[in-house]
Enzyme design. Structure first.
Site, PDB file in Angstrom:
ATOM      1  N   HIS A  55      -3.475   0.504   0.419  1.00  0.00           N
ATOM      2  CA  HIS A  55      -3.531   0.969   1.588  1.00  0.00           C
ATOM      3  C   HIS A  55      -1.860   1.015   2.291  1.00  0.00           C
ATOM      4  CE1 HIS A  55      -4.084  -3.396   2.519  1.00  0.00           C
ATOM      5  NE2 HIS A  55      -3.087  -3.279   3.347  1.00  0.00           N
TER       6      HIS A  55
HETATM    7  C1  T46 Z   1      -1.778  -6.046   4.158  1.00  0.00           C
HETATM    8  C2  T46 Z   1      -1.859  -6.905   2.653  1.00  0.00           C
HETATM    9  C3  T46 Z   1      -0.530  -7.539   2.511  1.00  0.00           C
HETATM   10  C4  T46 Z   1      -9.693  -9.674   8.469  1.00  0.00           C
HETATM   11  O1  T46 Z   1     -10.697  -9.764   9.055  1.00  0.00           O
HETATM   12  N1  T46 Z   1      -8.569 -10.038   9.256  1.00  0.00           N
HETATM   13  C5  T46 Z   1      -7.270  -9.842   8.971  1.00  0.00           C
HETATM   14  O2  T46 Z   1      -6.254 -10.248   9.389  1.00  0.00           O
HETATM   15  C6  T46 Z   1      -6.944  -9.462   7.590  1.00  0.00           C
HETATM   16  C7  T46 Z   1      -5.455  -9.229   7.029  1.00  0.00           C
HETATM   17  C8  T46 Z   1      -8.192  -9.039   7.038  1.00  0.00           C
HETATM   18  N2  T46 Z   1      -9.311  -9.058   7.229  1.00  0.00           N
HETATM   19  C9  T46 Z   1     -10.575  -8.510   6.514  1.00  0.00           C
HETATM   20  C10 T46 Z   1     -10.527  -7.065   6.392  1.00  0.00           C
HETATM   21  C11 T46 Z   1     -11.341  -7.142   5.137  1.00  0.00           C
HETATM   22  O3  T46 Z   1     -12.621  -7.008   5.248  1.00  0.00           O
HETATM   23  O4  T46 Z   1     -10.489  -9.192   5.274  1.00  0.00           O
HETATM   24  C12 T46 Z   1     -10.774  -8.343   4.498  1.00  0.00           C
HETATM   25  C13 T46 Z   1      -9.893  -8.037   3.195  1.00  0.00           C
HETATM   26  O5  T46 Z   1      -8.937  -7.437   3.732  1.00  0.00           O
HETATM   27  P1  T46 Z   1      -7.879  -6.293   2.835  1.00  0.00           P
HETATM   28  O6  T46 Z   1      -8.935  -5.733   1.909  1.00  0.00           O
HETATM   29  O7  T46 Z   1      -7.191  -5.398   3.580  1.00  0.00           O
HETATM   30  O8  T46 Z   1      -7.222  -7.539   2.276  1.00  0.00           O
HETATM   31  P2  T46 Z   1      -5.789  -7.003   1.026  1.00  0.00           P
HETATM   32  O9  T46 Z   1      -5.229  -8.068   0.592  1.00  0.00           O
HETATM   33  O10 T46 Z   1      -5.886  -5.493   0.309  1.00  0.00           O
HETATM   34  O11 T46 Z   1      -4.828  -6.685   2.044  1.00  0.00           O
HETATM   35  C14 T46 Z   1      -3.819  -7.513   3.305  1.00  0.00           C
HETATM   36  C15 T46 Z   1      -3.984  -6.834   4.495  1.00  0.00           C
HETATM   37  O12 T46 Z   1      -5.147  -6.696   5.185  1.00  0.00           O
HETATM   38  C16 T46 Z   1      -3.356  -5.837   4.632  1.00  0.00           C
HETATM   39  O13 T46 Z   1      -2.677  -5.719   5.954  1.00  0.00           O
HETATM   40  O14 T46 Z   1      -0.838  -5.486   4.208  1.00  0.00           O
HETATM   41  O15 T46 Z   1      -2.762  -7.747   2.523  1.00  0.00           O
END
Ligand code: T46
Length: 146
Positions: A55
């Site tokens: 993303h």
């Molecule tokens: C990024 C990379 C480096 C929350 O509820 N609160 C939060 O602060 C975050 C970061 C995530 N979430 C929830 C949203 C999703 O349901 O946690 C779940 C997993 O998030 P995501 O799939 O976006 O995780 P990554 O590891 O792909 O990405 C994360 C960050 O979301 C993103 O901003 O830049 O780490």
């Protein structure tokens, strides 16, 4: 591409004691990172061969630090791509807006900590790569006109 590797202060000579005392790395908002830190989160226990990310953010700025072990990050725009290895807790990767990121090769026991400029807001994410390319082309064209 709005990314930058930041070398933080790595303090190893605490109190002039002769024996090793370990490392201390201070991070101050608006000094060591170019934004006010509104949120901190971290990724732990990531299974082998997992790729996370896929993303971009519209406005969010972040600094990624690998506090233990190592992780590789690919950052890209429609025009360029870079690969960064985070394997030193005193090294951070700043990622600005409109940069696509993927995180992979998490070593066992790795801890990826993220300092973020804003509270969590799913509306700031672009998770569809085609949509990202469309928006990013407009974004970078508008920047080149400034
Ligand atoms: C990024 C990379 C480096 C929350 O509820 N609160 C939060 O602060 C975050 C970061 C995530 N979430 C929830 C949203 C999703 O349901 O946690 C779940 C997993 O998030 P995501 O799939 O976006 O995780 P990554 O590891 O792909 O990405 C994360 C960050 O979301 C993103 O901003 O830049 O780490």
């Amino acid at each position: 591409m709005d990314i930058k590797v930041i070398e933080f202060n790595d303090i190893v000579d605490a109190k002039n004691v002769k024996r090793p005392m370990g490392h201390l790395t201070p991070i101050e908002e608006l000094k060591d990172v170019p934004f006010e830190i509104k949120r901190i989160y971290y990724l732990t226990r990531v299974p082998e061969n997992t790729i996370r990310g896929f993303h971009s953010h519209k406005e969010l700025q972040q600094v990624l630090l690998c506090l233990n072990g190592s992780v590789q990050i690919s950052v890209s725009t429609p025009y360029e791509k870079e690969f960064i290895t985070l394997d030193d807790p005193a090294k951070g990767l700043y990622i600005g807006p409109m940069v696509w990121r993927e995180m992979y090769n998490f070593s066992p026991g790795s801890v990826l900590m993220v300092l973020a400029s804003e509270f969590y807001d799913e509306e700031d994410y672009i998770r569809d790569y085609r949509k990202y390319c469309e928006l990013a082309q407009d974004y970078y064209k508008s920047l080149s006109k400034i």
